[in-house]
Design a protein around this motif. Structure first.
Motif, short mmCIF file in Angstrom:
data_model
loop_
_atom_site.label_atom_id
_atom_site.label_comp_id
_atom_site.label_asym_id
_atom_site.label_seq_id
_atom_site.Cartn_x
_atom_site.Cartn_y
_atom_site.Cartn_z
N ILE A 80 58.96 8.15 22.84
CA ILE A 80 58.45 6.79 23.01
C ILE A 80 57.07 6.84 23.66
O ILE A 80 56.89 7.52 24.68
N PRO A 81 56.06 6.11 23.18
CA PRO A 81 56.07 5.27 21.97
C PRO A 81 55.46 5.97 20.75
O PRO A 81 55.19 5.32 19.75
N LYS A 82 55.25 7.30 20.85
CA LYS A 82 54.53 8.01 19.79
C LYS A 82 55.30 7.97 18.47
O LYS A 82 54.71 7.78 17.39
N TYR A 83 56.62 8.18 18.54
CA TYR A 83 57.40 8.28 17.31
C TYR A 83 58.29 7.05 17.08
O TYR A 83 58.51 6.67 15.93
N ILE A 84 58.85 6.50 18.13
CA ILE A 84 59.64 5.27 18.00
C ILE A 84 59.27 4.32 19.13
O ILE A 84 58.79 4.75 20.18
N SER A 85 59.50 3.05 18.92
CA SER A 85 59.23 2.07 19.97
C SER A 85 60.40 2.03 20.95
O SER A 85 61.52 2.44 20.62
N GLN A 86 60.14 1.52 22.17
CA GLN A 86 61.23 1.42 23.13
C GLN A 86 62.26 0.39 22.66
O GLN A 86 63.45 0.50 22.99
N LEU A 87 61.85 -0.58 21.84
CA LEU A 87 62.79 -1.54 21.29
C LEU A 87 63.73 -0.86 20.30
O LEU A 87 64.95 -1.11 20.30
N SER A 88 63.19 0.02 19.45
CA SER A 88 64.05 0.74 18.50
C SER A 88 65.05 1.64 19.22
O SER A 88 66.21 1.75 18.81
N ALA A 89 64.60 2.27 20.31
CA ALA A 89 65.51 3.11 21.10
C ALA A 89 66.63 2.27 21.70
O ALA A 89 67.79 2.69 21.74
#
Length: 439
Positions: free
Chosen positions: A309-318
């Protein structure tokens, strides 16, 4: 009037921000040390005071109900006296709670132990109310989950160390057979043996009390700045001006409910696993390590969060992934069974599902806090108080679990987790977006 000088977040240098994060990280380690030791106190007191499951979970209730009592007053107190004075007094109050364990152990009084735990919780609620806003605003919002992951690692590392260290101090190698034979003693011999068990906590908590006083003094004279939390961005300020109070922010109120369910389900996973592992054939001496496995799974989740986070996925997606994974694992605990041999333990597979819940819980706190505290402007401190108040979920949900464990069975009691994760899924996918109750 305020009797302290605030500074703007934007005026802090990179070095000052890093020092502030380091100080808060140390505090999160202390939070974890004091909090997660309850995982071993619950089965320990269950034996020492001959309690049922519901009565033993009064340990968690007494500790965490303090958040419901103190969090909003803590927000107003911090507004008046500032973070540093508030945190110093929070540590001092916690030391009083630790020192109460000394007379409680000497006279073997469960109510006095519970009073000590409640006092510890009072002090900790002040510290949590102060510390979490720092993590939220000391940097970019998009990286808040990273900072919370770092704090979570500090918290859970302490959670791994505390039960094992506590067990190493108060448990002896011969206790494995001792615990199994204690119920066969005569009433007088049993009473003497149980008195000896409770007295073992006196020295450890006496040391904890002294350390907490020292930490309070260190915080007071530390370089931690008094942050002007009203400066949460110009758009936040303009939005907050049209809101009459914190309850006019749906994403905050719904976020506090999410925190309630999250922390309650997390504590159930950690604090119930010793009893659950014993239920599936392990001795207390072997089962005492399982809270550390659950917290290790949480730390792995934090480390992945920091990397991804946030390079590959957003904190919302996590957040979305973790809430869904939590529901899947909770269902697995209820419906899957079978003996497996793993890491040298021969026990039911559902015990390991409970361990994996630590991973599922890892990014929920880090995901909910920034979403719930966004756009609050001048209401940030009070909003943080509302979220900290929701930590009373740690008190209420384990009690529900204990009640159902006594009357339905230990496995069936985990049904309490299903609505928790169902609501967290709702907040992760929809509830955080709401800015108006009419919507």
């Amino acid at each position: 009037m305020k009797n302290y000088q605030e500074v703007s977040v934007q005026s802090l240098t990179t070095g000052q921000k890093r020092m502030s994060v380091l100080i808060i990280a140390i505090m999160f380690f202390v939070f974890g040390f004091v909090t997660w030791i309850n995982a071993i106190l619950i089965p320990y007191f269950k034996l020492a005071f001959e309690l049922n499951h519901f009565e033993s979970y009064l340990v968690a209730f007494a500790f965490y109900i303090a958040y419901l009592v103190m969090s909003l007053p803590a927000g107003y107190f911090l507004n008046r006296f500032g973070f540093k004075t508030g945190m110093m007094l929070g540590f001092f109050v916690m030391s009083v709670g630790a020192f109460l364990f000394i007379p409680a152990g000497a006279v073997r009084s469960y109510p006095l132990f519970l009073l000590g735990l409640f006092t510890l919780g009072i002090g900790l609620s002040v510290l949590q109310t102060a510390a979490n806003p720092y993590v939220t605003i000391l940097g970019d919002k998009e990286r808040a989950a990273q900072r919370f992951s770092i704090m979570g690692i500090c918290n859970k590392m302490a959670g791994i160390i505390a039960p094992l260290l506590f067990a190493a101090i108060i448990l002896k190698p011969e206790d494995k057979e001792y615990f199994e034979s204690i119920l066969t003693l005569s009433p007088q011999e049993k009473n003497l043996a149980l008195n000896g068990l409770t007295q073992r906590v006196i020295v450890p908590y006496g040391i904890v009390g002294v350390v907490l006083i020292g930490l309070g003094l260190l915080i007071k004279f530390s370089p931690l700045p008094e942050i002007n939390t009203s400066e949460d961005g110009k758009s936040d300020l303009s939005d907050a001006k049209v809101k009459p109070n914190i309850f006019a922010f749906p994403h905050l109120v719904l976020g506090s409910v999410a925190i309630f369910f999250h922390v309650g389900s997390q504590v159930i996973a950690v604090d119930s696993i010793i009893n659950y592992a014993q239920h599936h054939g392990l001795s207390f001496y072997d089962a005492k390590t399982f809270p550390s496995y659950t917290l290790t799974a949480t730390i792995i989740g934090y480390l992945l969060g920091i990397f991804l986070i946030p390079k590959y996925i957003s904190q919302l997606s996590a957040l979305k992934f973790c809430t869904c994974f939590g529901l899947i694992l909770s269902t697995g605990i209820l419906f899957f069974n079978g003996e497996i041999n793993l890491l040298g333990y021969h026990t039911d597979v559902s015990v390991w599902f409970l361990v994996l819940l630590g991973f599922a819980n890892s990014m929920i706190w880090a995901g909910v806090w920034p979403l719930a505290l966004s756009d609050l402007g001048k209401y940030l401190k009070i909003g943080a108080s509302l979220l900290v108040m929701a930590l009373c979920g740690n008190a209420i949900l384990p009690m529900l679990y204990g009640y159902f464990a006594d009357y339905m069975g230990l496995r069936e009691a985990y049904w309490v987790l299903i609505p928790c994760y169902a609501y967290l899924i709702y907040y992760a996918f929809h509830g955080y977006k709401l800015r108006n109750w009419k919507t």
